[in-house]
Design a protein around this motif. Structure first.
Motif, mmCIF file in Angstrom:
data_model
loop_
_atom_site.group_PDB
_atom_site.id
_atom_site.type_symbol
_atom_site.label_atom_id
_atom_site.label_comp_id
_atom_site.label_asym_id
_atom_site.label_seq_id
_atom_site.Cartn_x
_atom_site.Cartn_y
_atom_site.Cartn_z
ATOM 1 N N ALA A 135 0.828 -1.209 0.000
ATOM 2 C CA ALA A 135 0.000 0.000 0.000
ATOM 3 C C ALA A 135 0.861 1.257 0.000
ATOM 4 C CB ALA A 135 -0.931 -0.009 1.215
ATOM 5 N N TRP A 136 1.887 1.285 0.837
ATOM 6 C CA TRP A 136 2.763 2.460 0.952
ATOM 7 C C TRP A 136 3.519 2.723 -0.349
ATOM 8 C CZ3 TRP A 136 3.889 5.738 5.223
ATOM 9 C CH2 TRP A 136 4.978 6.594 5.029
ATOM 10 N N GLU A 137 4.091 1.685 -0.945
ATOM 11 C CA GLU A 137 4.865 1.884 -2.175
ATOM 12 C C GLU A 137 3.992 2.456 -3.279
ATOM 13 O OE1 GLU A 137 6.959 -1.707 -3.186
ATOM 14 O OE2 GLU A 137 8.573 -1.259 -1.788
ATOM 15 N N GLY A 138 2.728 2.053 -3.319
ATOM 16 C CA GLY A 138 1.836 2.604 -4.329
ATOM 17 C C GLY A 138 1.386 4.014 -4.028
ATOM 18 N N LEU A 139 0.842 4.228 -2.852
ATOM 19 C CA LEU A 139 0.232 5.512 -2.526
ATOM 20 C C LEU A 139 1.237 6.609 -2.202
ATOM 21 C CD1 LEU A 139 -2.787 4.348 -0.353
ATOM 22 C CD2 LEU A 139 -2.897 5.358 -2.633
ATOM 23 N N VAL A 140 2.263 6.265 -1.430
ATOM 24 C CA VAL A 140 3.212 7.280 -0.974
ATOM 25 C C VAL A 140 4.405 7.391 -1.918
ATOM 26 C CG1 VAL A 140 4.702 8.008 0.926
ATOM 27 C CG2 VAL A 140 2.478 6.949 1.412
ATOM 28 N N ASP A 141 5.088 6.283 -2.158
ATOM 29 C CA ASP A 141 6.295 6.330 -2.987
ATOM 30 C C ASP A 141 5.999 6.678 -4.440
ATOM 31 O OD1 ASP A 141 7.740 5.632 -0.763
ATOM 32 O OD2 ASP A 141 8.037 3.541 -1.355
ATOM 33 N N ARG A 142 4.950 6.100 -5.013
ATOM 34 C CA ARG A 142 4.669 6.318 -6.431
ATOM 35 C C ARG A 142 3.739 7.507 -6.676
ATOM 36 N NH1 ARG A 142 7.520 2.363 -5.535
ATOM 37 N NH2 ARG A 142 7.680 0.475 -6.817
ATOM 38 N N ALA A 143 2.633 7.568 -5.928
ATOM 39 C CA ALA A 143 1.584 8.548 -6.234
ATOM 40 C C ALA A 143 1.626 9.798 -5.362
ATOM 41 C CB ALA A 143 0.213 7.894 -6.124
ATOM 42 N N VAL A 242 -2.181 3.399 -9.951
ATOM 43 C CA VAL A 242 -1.189 2.489 -9.381
ATOM 44 C C VAL A 242 -1.814 1.098 -9.330
ATOM 45 C CG1 VAL A 242 0.266 1.974 -7.388
ATOM 46 C CG2 VAL A 242 -0.270 4.346 -7.945
ATOM 47 N N SER A 243 -1.014 0.073 -9.644
ATOM 48 C CA SER A 243 -1.517 -1.292 -9.526
ATOM 49 C C SER A 243 -0.449 -2.205 -8.968
ATOM 50 C CB SER A 243 -1.965 -1.824 -10.891
ATOM 51 O OG SER A 243 -2.438 -3.163 -10.761
ATOM 52 N N CYS A 244 -0.859 -3.093 -8.051
ATOM 53 C CA CYS A 244 0.042 -4.132 -7.554
ATOM 54 C C CYS A 244 -0.216 -5.457 -8.251
ATOM 55 C CB CYS A 244 -0.084 -4.280 -6.035
ATOM 56 S SG CYS A 244 -1.743 -4.656 -5.431
ATOM 57 N N LEU A 245 -1.126 -5.437 -9.243
ATOM 58 C CA LEU A 245 -1.420 -6.647 -10.016
ATOM 59 C C LEU A 245 -1.526 -6.331 -11.505
ATOM 60 C CD1 LEU A 245 -3.977 -8.541 -7.745
ATOM 61 C CD2 LEU A 245 -1.666 -9.266 -8.316
ATOM 62 N N GLY A 246 -0.688 -5.420 -11.972
ATOM 63 C CA GLY A 246 -0.724 -5.019 -13.374
ATOM 64 C C GLY A 246 0.118 -5.929 -14.248
ATOM 65 N N ALA A 282 12.129 1.142 6.896
ATOM 66 C CA ALA A 282 11.590 2.475 7.181
ATOM 67 C C ALA A 282 10.075 2.507 7.008
ATOM 68 C CB ALA A 282 12.251 3.503 6.257
ATOM 69 N N ILE A 283 9.568 1.835 5.986
ATOM 70 C CA ILE A 283 8.117 1.772 5.777
ATOM 71 C C ILE A 283 7.442 1.102 6.966
ATOM 72 C CG2 ILE A 283 6.291 0.727 4.377
ATOM 73 C CD1 ILE A 283 8.142 1.064 1.947
#
Length: 339
Positions: A135-143, A242-246, A282-283
């Protein structure tokens, strides 16, 4: 410490996991030895056991299990952040040839760990790492989710989805989430506006909730046609999908004609490549802070599976019967035995 330990081993694809006594690991440089108290069961673990997850690079036989919570027993050379007795959690093994968490002990790269949330028990902590990191990598790191944005989470009651909803809320966003009819009350309990994807088309909910403009961020946790719907639901120019299943084949035309952007999330990369492992730690520290502040709660299935019930736990995940994350508790002593 004993020189052997009990572990659940996937000996070959599509066969039941076996409980075996195997040599206990020792912590090499940069690693800590953790006594595992609880291990989360992810759909990926089930796929590896079935021989259907080549991207995880986990040849069988192997001890499976990505997520864990436990107590540090011993620190290897050059470890300064953890001491014996520390309660920790992390996504730390089970792929790339590394031993997984479904064993009494595991030697873990210390960069992948964080101190367990003070207000969580071991089962709750073990349920959190993969879902929160994804969730963090998608919402915070990427978006770069932030206050004032409209965020749509597809699959808002799922493992990653319900964490993504809470994370976006914690960042100040206005959150919407899709789900089936029986999940809508749970989605609302997280503070999101619930959308029944079986009753409303993307055109319907885009018009109803954004006056036709689209959402600033759309997080797809479902994949397939839902990713195509995400391209349709995102806002023009500044929108981000963002997708974790793309992993399928998709037309980028709807996204391109909007001038919007897309990011994929592949949470396993630090474990497989060795790069970026400190960021995972850190996450998880951020996750612990949110949990202890009362802003994040992981949904854990109530059945208290023990290690000797590992195959029943895997079946529950495979069949989608769990109400929340399935977690296995490790034996407190050597009395556990296969059933």
């Amino acid at each position: 410490m004993n020189h052997t330990m009990l572990a659940a081993i996937a000996e070959s694809a599509q066969t039941p996991l076996a409980l075996r006594h195997i040599p206990s690991p020792s912590p090499a440089k940069g690693r800590v030895l953790v006594k595992v108290h609880a291990a989360g069961v992810n759909p990926l673990d089930v796929k590896i056991a079935a021989g259907a997850a080549a991207h995880a690079r986990q040849a069988l036989p192997a001890v499976l299990g990505l997520d864990l919570a436990g107590t540090v027993v011993e620190s290897g050379e050059a470890v300064n952040d953890f001491s014996p007795g520390d309660e920790v959690f992390g996504m730390a093994g089970g792929i790339g040839g590394a031993q997984g968490a479904m064993a009494e002990y595991i030697a873990v790269d210390a960069r992948l760990l964080a101190l367990k949330p003070r207000t969580s028990d071991m089962r709750e902590a073990a349920a959190l790492p993969l879902a929160f990191i994804t969730a963090w990598e998608g919402l915070v790191d990427r978006a770069n989710v932030r206050a004032g944005q409209r965020v749509l989470v597809h699959g808002g009651a799922g493992g990653v989805g319900h964490v993504a909803v809470q994370l976006a809320k914690a960042q100040g966003a206005d959150v919407y989430a899709t789900g089936s009819a029986d999940s809508l009350d749970f989605i609302r309990s997280l503070g999101a506006t619930a959308i029944d994807y079986q009753l409303e088309s993307p055109d319907d909910y885009i018009e109803r909730h954004t006056a036709g403009e689209g959402f600033d961020i759309v997080y797809d946790t479902v994949g397939g046609s839902t990713l195509d719907a995400s391209f349709k639901a995102v806002k023009a120019y500044s929108g981000h999908v963002v997708s974790c299943l793309g992993w399928g084949r998709h037309s980028l035309a709807p996204l391109s004609f909007k001038g919007a952007t897309y990011s994929g999330v592949f949470t396993l990369m630090p474990l497989l490549t060795g790069k970026g492992r400190g960021h995972h730690g850190a996450i998880l520290r951020a996750a612990a802070a949110l949990v202890d502040a009362g802003r994040l709660k992981i949904r854990v299935d109530r059945h208290p599976y023990q290690l000797h019930e590992v195959n029943e736990a895997f079946r529950q995940v495979e069949e989608g019967r769990g109400k929340g994350k399935t977690v296995i508790s490790m034996p407190a002593d050597r009395s556990a035995a296969p059933q």
